[in-house]
Motif scaffolding. Structure first.
Motif, PDB file in Angstrom:
ATOM      1  N   MET A 151      -5.206  12.215  -0.036  1.00 31.03           N
ATOM      2  CA  MET A 151      -4.253  10.962  -0.245  1.00 31.03           C
ATOM      3  C   MET A 151      -5.337   9.650  -0.322  1.00 31.03           C
ATOM      4  O   MET A 151      -6.069   9.704   0.628  1.00 31.03           O
ATOM      5  CB  MET A 151      -3.198  10.889   0.665  1.00 31.03           C
ATOM      6  N   VAL A 152      -5.010   9.166  -1.152  1.00 32.95           N
ATOM      7  CA  VAL A 152      -5.588   7.688  -1.398  1.00 32.95           C
ATOM      8  C   VAL A 152      -4.599   6.582  -1.581  1.00 32.95           C
ATOM      9  O   VAL A 152      -3.366   6.769  -2.130  1.00 32.95           O
ATOM     10  CB  VAL A 152      -6.822   7.517  -2.314  1.00 32.95           C
ATOM     11  N   ASP A 153      -4.895   5.262  -1.506  1.00 31.14           N
ATOM     12  CA  ASP A 153      -4.084   4.108  -1.599  1.00 31.14           C
ATOM     13  C   ASP A 153      -4.078   4.213  -3.283  1.00 31.14           C
ATOM     14  O   ASP A 153      -4.848   4.591  -3.996  1.00 31.14           O
ATOM     15  CB  ASP A 153      -4.897   3.021  -1.488  1.00 31.14           C
ATOM     16  N   ASP A 154      -2.805   3.945  -3.646  1.00 31.36           N
ATOM     17  CA  ASP A 154      -2.539   3.902  -5.058  1.00 31.36           C
ATOM     18  C   ASP A 154      -3.302   3.089  -5.967  1.00 31.36           C
ATOM     19  O   ASP A 154      -3.815   3.305  -7.038  1.00 31.36           O
ATOM     20  CB  ASP A 154      -1.105   3.868  -5.202  1.00 31.36           C
ATOM     21  N   GLU A 155      -3.938   2.110  -5.483  1.00 30.41           N
ATOM     22  CA  GLU A 155      -4.798   1.066  -6.130  1.00 30.41           C
ATOM     23  C   GLU A 155      -6.231   1.892  -6.353  1.00 30.41           C
ATOM     24  O   GLU A 155      -6.832   1.336  -7.245  1.00 30.41           O
ATOM     25  CB  GLU A 155      -4.872  -0.086  -5.473  1.00 30.41           C
ATOM     26  N   ASP A 156      -6.433   2.845  -5.468  1.00 26.55           N
ATOM     27  CA  ASP A 156      -7.907   3.546  -5.805  1.00 26.55           C
ATOM     28  C   ASP A 156      -7.598   4.769  -6.206  1.00 26.55           C
ATOM     29  O   ASP A 156      -8.666   5.635  -6.544  1.00 26.55           O
ATOM     30  CB  ASP A 156      -8.209   3.798  -4.298  1.00 26.55           C
ATOM     31  N   ALA A 157      -6.335   5.296  -6.731  1.00 27.74           N
ATOM     32  CA  ALA A 157      -6.323   6.552  -7.146  1.00 27.74           C
ATOM     33  C   ALA A 157      -7.118   7.092  -8.556  1.00 27.74           C
ATOM     34  O   ALA A 157      -7.763   8.047  -8.624  1.00 27.74           O
ATOM     35  CB  ALA A 157      -4.825   6.614  -7.559  1.00 27.74           C
ATOM     36  N   ASP A 158      -7.103   6.083  -9.503  1.00 27.67           N
ATOM     37  CA  ASP A 158      -7.922   6.266 -10.724  1.00 27.67           C
ATOM     38  C   ASP A 158      -9.261   6.513 -10.462  1.00 27.67           C
ATOM     39  O   ASP A 158      -9.854   7.405 -10.910  1.00 27.67           O
ATOM     40  CB  ASP A 158      -7.512   5.184 -11.749  1.00 27.67           C
ATOM     41  N   ALA A 159      -9.925   5.399  -9.536  1.00 23.53           N
ATOM     42  CA  ALA A 159     -11.514   5.844  -9.373  1.00 23.53           C
ATOM     43  C   ALA A 159     -11.651   6.943  -8.537  1.00 23.53           C
ATOM     44  O   ALA A 159     -12.474   7.452  -8.752  1.00 23.53           O
ATOM     45  CB  ALA A 159     -11.711   4.356  -8.420  1.00 23.53           C
ATOM     46  N   ALA A 160     -10.682   7.208  -7.498  1.00 24.76           N
ATOM     47  CA  ALA A 160     -10.896   8.569  -6.985  1.00 24.76           C
ATOM     48  C   ALA A 160     -11.025   9.812  -7.773  1.00 24.76           C
ATOM     49  O   ALA A 160     -11.705  10.638  -7.598  1.00 24.76           O
ATOM     50  CB  ALA A 160      -9.802   8.515  -5.806  1.00 24.76           C
ATOM     51  N   ARG A 161      -9.892   9.920  -8.713  1.00 27.45           N
ATOM     52  CA  ARG A 161      -9.705  10.956  -9.600  1.00 27.45           C
ATOM     53  C   ARG A 161     -11.109  11.013 -10.430  1.00 27.45           C
ATOM     54  O   ARG A 161     -11.507  12.041 -10.763  1.00 27.45           O
ATOM     55  CB  ARG A 161      -8.422  10.875 -10.486  1.00 27.45           C
ATOM     56  N   LYS A 162     -11.574  10.035 -10.857  1.00 36.39           N
ATOM     57  CA  LYS A 162     -12.645  10.093 -11.636  1.00 36.39           C
ATOM     58  C   LYS A 162     -14.090  10.518 -10.901  1.00 36.39           C
ATOM     59  O   LYS A 162     -14.760  11.282 -11.326  1.00 36.39           O
ATOM     60  CB  LYS A 162     -13.181   8.416 -12.230  1.00 36.39           C
ATOM     61  N   ILE A 163     -14.112  10.047  -9.555  1.00 37.73           N
ATOM     62  CA  ILE A 163     -15.063  10.774  -8.541  1.00 37.73           C
ATOM     63  C   ILE A 163     -14.897  12.165  -8.554  1.00 37.73           C
ATOM     64  O   ILE A 163     -16.088  12.776  -8.719  1.00 37.73           O
ATOM     65  CB  ILE A 163     -15.282   9.822  -7.458  1.00 37.73           C
ATOM     66  N   SER A 205     -17.973   7.617   0.775  1.00 35.01           N
ATOM     67  CA  SER A 205     -19.189   7.141   0.827  1.00 35.01           C
ATOM     68  C   SER A 205     -19.315   6.227  -0.770  1.00 35.01           C
ATOM     69  O   SER A 205     -19.761   5.347  -0.750  1.00 35.01           O
ATOM     70  CB  SER A 205     -20.219   8.362   0.056  1.00 35.01           C
ATOM     71  N   GLU A 206     -18.163   6.174  -1.429  1.00 35.04           N
ATOM     72  CA  GLU A 206     -17.888   5.311  -2.628  1.00 35.04           C
ATOM     73  C   GLU A 206     -16.821   3.909  -2.087  1.00 35.04           C
ATOM     74  O   GLU A 206     -16.594   3.467  -3.040  1.00 35.04           O
ATOM     75  CB  GLU A 206     -17.172   5.900  -3.525  1.00 35.04           C
ATOM     76  N   GLY A 207     -16.583   4.015  -0.961  1.00 32.63           N
ATOM     77  CA  GLY A 207     -15.787   3.069  -0.282  1.00 32.63           C
ATOM     78  C   GLY A 207     -14.374   3.055  -0.698  1.00 32.63           C
ATOM     79  O   GLY A 207     -13.420   2.195  -0.302  1.00 32.63           O
ATOM     80  N   ILE A 208     -13.819   4.410  -0.742  1.00 32.62           N
ATOM     81  CA  ILE A 208     -12.371   4.483  -0.956  1.00 32.62           C
ATOM     82  C   ILE A 208     -11.886   5.426   0.414  1.00 32.62           C
ATOM     83  O   ILE A 208     -12.411   6.383   0.570  1.00 32.62           O
ATOM     84  CB  ILE A 208     -12.035   5.371  -2.103  1.00 32.62           C
ATOM     85  N   ILE A 209     -11.010   4.837   0.792  1.00 31.30           N
ATOM     86  CA  ILE A 209     -10.325   5.416   2.179  1.00 31.30           C
ATOM     87  C   ILE A 209      -9.416   6.680   1.761  1.00 31.30           C
ATOM     88  O   ILE A 209      -8.539   6.334   1.042  1.00 31.30           O
ATOM     89  CB  ILE A 209      -9.636   4.599   3.006  1.00 31.30           C
ATOM     90  N   ALA A 210      -9.751   7.882   2.259  1.00 32.35           N
ATOM     91  CA  ALA A 210      -8.744   9.031   1.966  1.00 32.35           C
ATOM     92  C   ALA A 210      -8.515   9.692   3.260  1.00 32.35           C
ATOM     93  O   ALA A 210      -9.195   9.653   4.273  1.00 32.35           O
ATOM     94  CB  ALA A 210      -9.716   9.890   0.976  1.00 32.35           C
ATOM     95  N   MET A 236       0.873  -1.235  -0.089  1.00 34.97           N
ATOM     96  CA  MET A 236       0.087   0.037   0.012  1.00 34.97           C
ATOM     97  C   MET A 236       0.951   1.223   0.073  1.00 34.97           C
ATOM     98  O   MET A 236       1.824   1.222   0.875  1.00 34.97           O
ATOM     99  CB  MET A 236      -0.824   0.057   1.226  1.00 34.97           C
ATOM    100  N   SER A 237       0.720   2.168  -0.937  1.00 42.90           N
ATOM    101  CA  SER A 237       1.356   3.480  -0.866  1.00 42.90           C
ATOM    102  C   SER A 237       0.321   4.550  -1.150  1.00 42.90           C
ATOM    103  O   SER A 237      -0.592   4.375  -1.931  1.00 42.90           O
ATOM    104  CB  SER A 237       2.344   3.520  -2.104  1.00 42.90           C
ATOM    105  N   LEU A 238       0.510   5.461  -0.339  1.00 46.73           N
ATOM    106  CA  LEU A 238      -0.659   6.676  -0.618  1.00 46.73           C
ATOM    107  C   LEU A 238       0.053   7.649  -1.752  1.00 46.73           C
ATOM    108  O   LEU A 238       1.085   8.072  -1.831  1.00 46.73           O
ATOM    109  CB  LEU A 238      -0.506   7.531   0.950  1.00 46.73           C
ATOM    110  N   VAL A 239      -0.965   8.194  -2.444  1.00 46.50           N
ATOM    111  CA  VAL A 239      -0.603   8.931  -3.470  1.00 46.50           C
ATOM    112  C   VAL A 239      -1.493  10.263  -3.479  1.00 46.50           C
ATOM    113  O   VAL A 239      -3.032  10.069  -2.974  1.00 46.50           O
ATOM    114  CB  VAL A 239      -0.857   8.430  -5.082  1.00 46.50           C
ATOM    115  N   GLU A 240      -1.408  11.199  -4.041  1.00 44.55           N
ATOM    116  CA  GLU A 240      -2.249  12.369  -3.963  1.00 44.55           C
ATOM    117  C   GLU A 240      -3.154  12.517  -5.066  1.00 44.55           C
ATOM    118  O   GLU A 240      -2.758  12.237  -6.066  1.00 44.55           O
ATOM    119  CB  GLU A 240      -1.416  13.792  -4.253  1.00 44.55           C
TER     120      GLU A 240
END
Length: 67
Positions: free
Chosen positions: A50-62, A23-28, A1-5
């Motif tokens: 910041m979010v987990d690098d695996e969630d970054a694309d989904a978070a940016r889209k949201i 609310s979308e299940g992404i820890i930030a 796990m690595s945090l990304v901005e």
């Protein structure tokens, strides 16, 4: 796990973004939220969301879709 901005926001907006991601299940988390609070410059320093690098694309889209 690595945090990304995934973005930099004002304090209030950052907390709204974090709540939306949660609310979308992404820890930030917020970095720099309390920076320089003693001298009153906290409103000039953006808060990094910041979010987990695996969630970054989904978070940016949201975030983009919400704008």
């Amino acid at each position: 796990m690595s945090l990304v901005e995934v973005g930099r926001f004002g304090r209030n907006e950052a907390n709204i973004v974090i709540g939306r991601l949660d609310s979308e299940g992404i820890i930030a988390v917020a970095f720099d939220e309390g920076a320089s609070i003693a001298d009153g410059s906290q409103f000039f320093i953006p808060v990094r969301v910041m979010v987990d690098d695996e969630d970054a694309d989904a978070a940016r889209k949201i975030i983009t879709d919400a704008a």
